[in-house]
Design a protein around this motif. Structure first.
Motif, PDB file in Angstrom:
ATOM      1  N   THR A  65      31.009  35.744  20.066  1.00 62.81           N
ATOM      2  CA  THR A  65      32.820  34.864  20.231  1.00 62.81           C
ATOM      3  C   THR A  65      33.432  36.591  20.840  1.00 62.81           C
ATOM      4  O   THR A  65      34.017  36.623  21.632  1.00 62.81           O
ATOM      5  CB  THR A  65      32.383  34.883  19.363  1.00 62.81           C
ATOM      6  N   ALA A  66      32.637  37.750  19.953  1.00 64.91           N
ATOM      7  CA  ALA A  66      33.542  39.063  20.157  1.00 64.91           C
ATOM      8  C   ALA A  66      33.641  39.607  21.931  1.00 64.91           C
ATOM      9  O   ALA A  66      34.364  39.748  22.454  1.00 64.91           O
ATOM     10  CB  ALA A  66      33.647  40.026  19.278  1.00 64.91           C
ATOM     11  N   ILE A  67      32.291  39.441  22.162  1.00 69.73           N
ATOM     12  CA  ILE A  67      31.933  39.794  23.820  1.00 69.73           C
ATOM     13  C   ILE A  67      32.320  38.959  24.377  1.00 69.73           C
ATOM     14  O   ILE A  67      32.850  39.454  25.635  1.00 69.73           O
ATOM     15  CB  ILE A  67      29.720  39.935  24.134  1.00 69.73           C
ATOM     16  N   ILE A  68      31.904  37.183  24.651  1.00 72.09           N
ATOM     17  CA  ILE A  68      33.152  36.428  25.240  1.00 72.09           C
ATOM     18  C   ILE A  68      34.423  36.750  25.765  1.00 72.09           C
ATOM     19  O   ILE A  68      35.696  36.303  26.358  1.00 72.09           O
ATOM     20  CB  ILE A  68      32.555  34.984  24.993  1.00 72.09           C
ATOM     21  N   THR A  69      34.783  36.455  24.156  1.00 71.70           N
ATOM     22  CA  THR A  69      36.641  37.341  24.960  1.00 71.70           C
ATOM     23  C   THR A  69      37.110  38.315  25.687  1.00 71.70           C
ATOM     24  O   THR A  69      38.079  38.301  26.432  1.00 71.70           O
ATOM     25  CB  THR A  69      36.977  37.368  22.747  1.00 71.70           C
ATOM     26  N   MET A  70      36.604  39.355  25.308  1.00 70.43           N
ATOM     27  CA  MET A  70      36.242  40.907  26.075  1.00 70.43           C
ATOM     28  C   MET A  70      36.435  40.307  27.450  1.00 70.43           C
ATOM     29  O   MET A  70      37.171  40.517  28.043  1.00 70.43           O
ATOM     30  CB  MET A  70      35.958  42.031  25.460  1.00 70.43           C
ATOM     31  N   ILE A  71      35.560  39.545  27.680  1.00 71.20           N
ATOM     32  CA  ILE A  71      35.179  39.295  29.454  1.00 71.20           C
ATOM     33  C   ILE A  71      35.992  38.191  29.634  1.00 71.20           C
ATOM     34  O   ILE A  71      37.055  38.345  30.923  1.00 71.20           O
ATOM     35  CB  ILE A  71      33.639  38.512  29.419  1.00 71.20           C
ATOM     36  N   LEU A  72      36.474  37.526  28.548  1.00 74.58           N
ATOM     37  CA  LEU A  72      37.502  36.141  29.774  1.00 74.58           C
ATOM     38  C   LEU A  72      38.818  36.759  29.243  1.00 74.58           C
ATOM     39  O   LEU A  72      39.529  37.394  30.956  1.00 74.58           O
ATOM     40  CB  LEU A  72      37.830  34.889  27.949  1.00 74.58           C
ATOM     41  N   LEU A  73      38.648  37.865  28.182  1.00 75.72           N
ATOM     42  CA  LEU A  73      40.595  38.783  28.566  1.00 75.72           C
ATOM     43  C   LEU A  73      40.642  39.847  29.864  1.00 75.72           C
ATOM     44  O   LEU A  73      41.357  39.733  30.723  1.00 75.72           O
ATOM     45  CB  LEU A  73      40.887  39.575  27.538  1.00 75.72           C
ATOM     46  N   ARG A  74      39.637  40.579  30.475  1.00 79.41           N
ATOM     47  CA  ARG A  74      39.609  41.027  31.544  1.00 79.41           C
ATOM     48  C   ARG A  74      39.383  40.258  33.174  1.00 79.41           C
ATOM     49  O   ARG A  74      39.640  40.685  34.099  1.00 79.41           O
ATOM     50  CB  ARG A  74      38.342  42.214  30.960  1.00 79.41           C
ATOM     51  N   ALA A  75      39.089  39.190  33.009  1.00 78.74           N
ATOM     52  CA  ALA A  75      38.944  38.500  34.079  1.00 78.74           C
ATOM     53  C   ALA A  75      40.235  37.777  33.930  1.00 78.74           C
ATOM     54  O   ALA A  75      40.939  37.190  35.230  1.00 78.74           O
ATOM     55  CB  ALA A  75      37.491  36.763  33.946  1.00 78.74           C
ATOM     56  N   ILE A  76      40.595  37.699  33.052  1.00 71.57           N
ATOM     57  CA  ILE A  76      42.478  37.275  32.888  1.00 71.57           C
ATOM     58  C   ILE A  76      43.835  37.514  33.552  1.00 71.57           C
ATOM     59  O   ILE A  76      44.154  37.964  34.653  1.00 71.57           O
ATOM     60  CB  ILE A  76      42.857  36.447  32.253  1.00 71.57           C
ATOM     61  N   VAL A  77      42.972  39.280  32.810  1.00 70.50           N
ATOM     62  CA  VAL A  77      43.875  40.418  33.154  1.00 70.50           C
ATOM     63  C   VAL A  77      43.495  40.713  35.109  1.00 70.50           C
ATOM     64  O   VAL A  77      44.292  41.168  35.792  1.00 70.50           O
ATOM     65  CB  VAL A  77      43.414  41.642  32.577  1.00 70.50           C
ATOM     66  N   ARG A  78      42.580  40.925  35.390  1.00 64.15           N
ATOM     67  CA  ARG A  78      42.086  41.097  36.753  1.00 64.15           C
ATOM     68  C   ARG A  78      42.913  39.807  37.388  1.00 64.15           C
ATOM     69  O   ARG A  78      42.716  40.196  39.144  1.00 64.15           O
ATOM     70  CB  ARG A  78      40.377  40.723  36.531  1.00 64.15           C
ATOM     71  N   LEU A  79      42.478  38.411  37.316  1.00 63.46           N
ATOM     72  CA  LEU A  79      43.183  37.490  38.404  1.00 63.46           C
ATOM     73  C   LEU A  79      44.419  37.745  38.165  1.00 63.46           C
ATOM     74  O   LEU A  79      45.241  37.509  39.473  1.00 63.46           O
ATOM     75  CB  LEU A  79      42.203  35.786  37.452  1.00 63.46           C
ATOM     76  N   GLU A  80      44.840  38.671  37.438  1.00 60.82           N
ATOM     77  CA  GLU A  80      46.699  38.131  36.728  1.00 60.82           C
ATOM     78  C   GLU A  80      47.168  39.863  38.248  1.00 60.82           C
ATOM     79  O   GLU A  80      48.385  39.975  39.273  1.00 60.82           O
ATOM     80  CB  GLU A  80      47.367  38.596  36.151  1.00 60.82           C
ATOM     81  N   GLU A  81      46.305  40.491  38.557  1.00 59.26           N
ATOM     82  CA  GLU A  81      46.943  41.688  39.056  1.00 59.26           C
ATOM     83  C   GLU A  81      46.305  41.509  40.179  1.00 59.26           C
ATOM     84  O   GLU A  81      47.040  42.188  41.717  1.00 59.26           O
ATOM     85  CB  GLU A  81      45.504  42.932  38.490  1.00 59.26           C
TER      86      GLU A  81
END
Length: 86
Positions: A65-81
């Motif tokens: 869960t910790a790893i997946i959360t970090m990956i999801l948050l990074r993907a969301i930030v990249r998509l917003e960028e």
């Protein structure tokens, strides 16, 4: 003394509320809030694992869960960028 069932029922309630919050709750258009609602459901599943004392399953679940959360948050930030519409 220590009632195990209260943790089980709390875990089930958190899992259901987190799942409903992710699917139809307030702020589902915001991906960060949706991810946080998913974490509430994950905490509920963790409590259910703790009830049955499945230590290896619990540790694996927390790590994944910790790893997946970090990956999801990074993907969301990249998509917003990039400016993609979420």
């Amino acid at each position: 003394m220590f009632d195990v069932y209260i943790w089980f029922y709390t875990g089930v309630a958190l899992t259901i509320m987190g799942s409903l919050g992710t699917a139809i709750g307030p702020g589902v258009k915001d991906p960060i809030i949706r991810t946080l609602n998913t974490e509430i459901a994950a905490v509920g599943v963790s409590l259910i694992f703790l009830t049955y004392n499945h230590t290896i399953a619990l540790l694996t679940f927390i790590a994944a869960t910790a790893i997946i959360t970090m990956i999801l948050l990074r993907a969301i930030v990249r998509l917003e960028e990039v400016g993609a519409e979420l």
